[in-house]
Design a protein around this motif. Structure first.
Motif, PDB file in Angstrom:
ATOM      1  N   SER A 131     -10.443   9.160  -5.746  1.00 24.23           N
ATOM      2  CA  SER A 131     -11.446  10.133  -4.975  1.00 24.23           C
ATOM      3  C   SER A 131     -12.042   9.550  -3.750  1.00 24.23           C
ATOM      4  O   SER A 131     -12.411   9.912  -2.866  1.00 24.23           O
ATOM      5  N   TRP A 132     -11.777   8.207  -3.618  1.00 23.10           N
ATOM      6  CA  TRP A 132     -12.057   7.276  -2.493  1.00 23.10           C
ATOM      7  C   TRP A 132     -10.754   7.036  -1.414  1.00 23.10           C
ATOM      8  O   TRP A 132     -11.230   6.449  -0.316  1.00 23.10           O
ATOM      9  N   LEU A 133      -9.732   7.703  -2.002  1.00 15.74           N
ATOM     10  CA  LEU A 133      -8.571   7.668  -0.963  1.00 15.74           C
ATOM     11  C   LEU A 133      -8.812   8.366   0.271  1.00 15.74           C
ATOM     12  O   LEU A 133      -8.290   7.759   1.291  1.00 15.74           O
ATOM     13  N   PRO A 134      -9.281   9.390   0.616  1.00 10.02           N
ATOM     14  CA  PRO A 134      -9.422  10.091   1.921  1.00 10.02           C
ATOM     15  C   PRO A 134     -10.210   9.060   2.550  1.00 10.02           C
ATOM     16  O   PRO A 134      -9.947   8.952   4.049  1.00 10.02           O
ATOM     17  N   ALA A 171      -8.900   7.405   6.157  1.00  7.83           N
ATOM     18  CA  ALA A 171      -9.360   7.666   7.212  1.00  7.83           C
ATOM     19  C   ALA A 171      -9.782   6.462   8.203  1.00  7.83           C
ATOM     20  O   ALA A 171      -9.599   6.210   9.176  1.00  7.83           O
ATOM     21  N   LEU A 172     -10.311   5.327   7.390  1.00  8.82           N
ATOM     22  CA  LEU A 172     -10.603   4.156   7.862  1.00  8.82           C
ATOM     23  C   LEU A 172      -9.277   3.439   8.300  1.00  8.82           C
ATOM     24  O   LEU A 172      -9.303   2.862   9.560  1.00  8.82           O
ATOM     25  N   SER A 173      -8.347   3.381   7.537  1.00 11.39           N
ATOM     26  CA  SER A 173      -7.180   2.743   7.935  1.00 11.39           C
ATOM     27  C   SER A 173      -6.500   3.430   9.290  1.00 11.39           C
ATOM     28  O   SER A 173      -6.017   2.883  10.033  1.00 11.39           O
ATOM     29  N   GLY A 174      -6.632   4.908   9.215  1.00 10.26           N
ATOM     30  CA  GLY A 174      -5.875   5.618  10.516  1.00 10.26           C
ATOM     31  C   GLY A 174      -6.860   5.236  11.686  1.00 10.26           C
ATOM     32  O   GLY A 174      -6.220   5.347  12.627  1.00 10.26           O
ATOM     33  N   ALA A 175      -8.202   5.112  11.512  1.00 11.04           N
ATOM     34  CA  ALA A 175      -8.946   4.456  12.563  1.00 11.04           C
ATOM     35  C   ALA A 175      -8.403   3.219  13.311  1.00 11.04           C
ATOM     36  O   ALA A 175      -8.408   2.929  14.248  1.00 11.04           O
ATOM     37  N   ARG A 216      -1.012  -8.288  20.513  1.00 12.50           N
ATOM     38  CA  ARG A 216      -1.179  -9.471  19.934  1.00 12.50           C
ATOM     39  C   ARG A 216      -0.669  -9.449  18.565  1.00 12.50           C
ATOM     40  O   ARG A 216      -0.558  -7.875  17.920  1.00 12.50           O
ATOM     41  N   ARG A 217      -0.335 -10.221  17.409  1.00 10.04           N
ATOM     42  CA  ARG A 217       0.072 -10.307  16.068  1.00 10.04           C
ATOM     43  C   ARG A 217      -0.747  -9.417  15.137  1.00 10.04           C
ATOM     44  O   ARG A 217      -0.383  -8.538  14.346  1.00 10.04           O
ATOM     45  N   GLY A 218      -2.270  -9.679  15.376  1.00 10.76           N
ATOM     46  CA  GLY A 218      -3.196  -8.957  14.540  1.00 10.76           C
ATOM     47  C   GLY A 218      -3.235  -7.430  14.664  1.00 10.76           C
ATOM     48  O   GLY A 218      -3.222  -6.722  13.867  1.00 10.76           O
ATOM     49  N   LEU A 219      -2.749  -7.106  15.955  1.00  6.74           N
ATOM     50  CA  LEU A 219      -2.703  -5.647  16.187  1.00  6.74           C
ATOM     51  C   LEU A 219      -1.431  -5.021  15.733  1.00  6.74           C
ATOM     52  O   LEU A 219      -1.421  -3.967  15.182  1.00  6.74           O
ATOM     53  N   ALA A 220      -0.325  -5.750  15.723  1.00  6.50           N
ATOM     54  CA  ALA A 220       0.877  -5.300  15.202  1.00  6.50           C
ATOM     55  C   ALA A 220       0.662  -5.010  13.449  1.00  6.50           C
ATOM     56  O   ALA A 220       1.241  -4.135  13.114  1.00  6.50           O
ATOM     57  N   TRP A 221      -0.353  -5.774  12.982  1.00  6.80           N
ATOM     58  CA  TRP A 221      -0.447  -5.762  11.533  1.00  6.80           C
ATOM     59  C   TRP A 221      -1.541  -4.610  11.319  1.00  6.80           C
ATOM     60  O   TRP A 221      -1.395  -3.844  10.220  1.00  6.80           O
ATOM     61  N   ALA A 222      -2.356  -4.543  12.035  1.00  8.83           N
ATOM     62  CA  ALA A 222      -3.316  -3.197  12.266  1.00  8.83           C
ATOM     63  C   ALA A 222      -2.712  -1.953  12.418  1.00  8.83           C
ATOM     64  O   ALA A 222      -3.383  -1.169  11.544  1.00  8.83           O
ATOM     65  N   LEU A 223      -1.433  -1.959  12.552  1.00  9.63           N
ATOM     66  CA  LEU A 223      -0.662  -0.789  12.793  1.00  9.63           C
ATOM     67  C   LEU A 223       0.425  -0.557  11.497  1.00  9.63           C
ATOM     68  O   LEU A 223       0.331   0.515  10.965  1.00  9.63           O
ATOM     69  N   THR A 224       0.511  -1.793  10.977  1.00 12.35           N
ATOM     70  CA  THR A 224       1.443  -1.860  10.079  1.00 12.35           C
ATOM     71  C   THR A 224       0.974  -1.733   8.659  1.00 12.35           C
ATOM     72  O   THR A 224       1.421  -0.618   7.864  1.00 12.35           O
ATOM     73  N   LEU A 225      -0.029  -1.956   8.372  1.00 13.18           N
ATOM     74  CA  LEU A 225      -0.906  -1.823   7.126  1.00 13.18           C
ATOM     75  C   LEU A 225      -1.402  -0.653   6.704  1.00 13.18           C
ATOM     76  O   LEU A 225      -1.332   0.132   5.700  1.00 13.18           O
ATOM     77  N   PRO A 226      -1.912   0.095   7.857  1.00 13.40           N
ATOM     78  CA  PRO A 226      -2.469   1.586   7.437  1.00 13.40           C
ATOM     79  C   PRO A 226      -1.126   2.316   7.063  1.00 13.40           C
ATOM     80  O   PRO A 226      -1.278   3.283   5.901  1.00 13.40           O
ATOM     81  N   LEU A 227       0.022   2.393   7.741  1.00 11.70           N
ATOM     82  CA  LEU A 227       1.166   2.911   7.441  1.00 11.70           C
ATOM     83  C   LEU A 227       1.830   2.608   6.018  1.00 11.70           C
ATOM     84  O   LEU A 227       2.374   3.437   5.560  1.00 11.70           O
ATOM     85  N   VAL A 228       1.750   1.514   5.935  1.00 11.55           N
ATOM     86  CA  VAL A 228       2.138   0.876   4.650  1.00 11.55           C
ATOM     87  C   VAL A 228       1.594   1.477   3.317  1.00 11.55           C
ATOM     88  O   VAL A 228       1.865   1.986   2.231  1.00 11.55           O
ATOM     89  N   LEU A 229       0.090   1.480   3.404  1.00 16.61           N
ATOM     90  CA  LEU A 229      -0.847   2.148   2.755  1.00 16.61           C
ATOM     91  C   LEU A 229      -0.459   3.610   2.313  1.00 16.61           C
ATOM     92  O   LEU A 229      -0.409   4.006   1.455  1.00 16.61           O
ATOM     93  N   LEU A 230      -0.503   4.373   3.429  1.00 16.37           N
ATOM     94  CA  LEU A 230      -0.066   5.455   3.397  1.00 16.37           C
ATOM     95  C   LEU A 230       1.312   6.034   2.513  1.00 16.37           C
ATOM     96  O   LEU A 230       1.323   6.854   1.804  1.00 16.37           O
ATOM     97  N   GLY A 231       2.351   5.428   3.019  1.00 19.28           N
ATOM     98  CA  GLY A 231       3.558   5.412   2.382  1.00 19.28           C
ATOM     99  C   GLY A 231       3.522   5.081   0.891  1.00 19.28           C
ATOM    100  O   GLY A 231       4.068   5.837   0.111  1.00 19.28           O
TER     101      GLY A 231
END
Length: 191
Positions: A47-50, A54-58, A2-17
């Motif tokens: 200090s809140w970044l980990p 972690a939440l975005s990785g989940a 689903r489209r929302g799941l594509a974004w659920a994978l995209t946004l955490p990786l964008v945040l990490l990069g």
């Protein structure tokens, strides 16, 4: 997928990069004192970044699990939005830098673009976004393969296809011999 799941994978990786490029820019510009400079320039929130990572990785892991389940049901995954990986990291970096300066000084921080870390940080966004895009595609393809593998029926052995398949035959009734039953021990002889 689903489209929302594509974004659920995209946004955490964008945040990490984005955060990796942000930290790397400070390390490049201030090699000896990057931690001290980060704390002095309004980066106490890091200090809140980990926890955020972690939440975005989940969330990304959940999206990959759903992608695998969709592939097991025969649904193809949506393509990841390449434009998001190209546009969101630089935009996020610019907004983050201006917001950090604005919160620290109490007025709009448009002059964050003049900071010595701004240009290197912005330049690092695209290579790390490309790496995040490649990683996301590989993770998604792996999840799809796992889902399809789980959907396939299992065989007993990889060599079971080499064995001949048994031929189904029907049993013919035995012809009854006169005086003999078809089953059991022979009858005792009469004396």
């Amino acid at each position: 997928m689903r489209r929302g799941l594509a974004w659920a994978l995209t946004l955490p990786l964008v945040l990490l990069g984005t955060e990796a490029a942000h930290a790397l820019a400070y390390r490049v510009v201030y090699p000896e004192a990057h931690t001290r400079i980060l704390l002095q320039t309004g980066h106490g929130y890091l200090s809140w970044l980990p926890l955020a990572l972690a939440l975005s990785g989940a969330v990304a892991l959940a999206a990959l699990c759903v992608a695998a389940a969709d592939a097991a049901r025969g649904r193809r995954a949506r393509d990841l939005p390449a434009w998001a990986f190209a546009l969101l990291p630089p935009a996020t970096f610019v907004i983050q830098e201006m917001l950090e300066l604005s919160l620290r000084t109490g007025r709009f921080g448009w002059h964050a673009v003049l900071a010595p870390t701004f240009v290197p940080g912005l330049a690092l966004q695209l290579p790390l976004a490309l790496a995040a895009y490649i990683a996301a595609r590989l993770l998604l393809k792996t999840a799809e393969r796992i889902g399809r593998a789980l959907a396939q029926p299992r065989t007993l052995s990889p060599y079971s296809s080499l064995l001949p398949t048994p031929v189904a035959t029907t049993l013919r009734p035995r012809v009854a011999v006169s005086g003999c039953g078809s089953r059991g021990p022979p009858r005792p002889a009469a004396t």
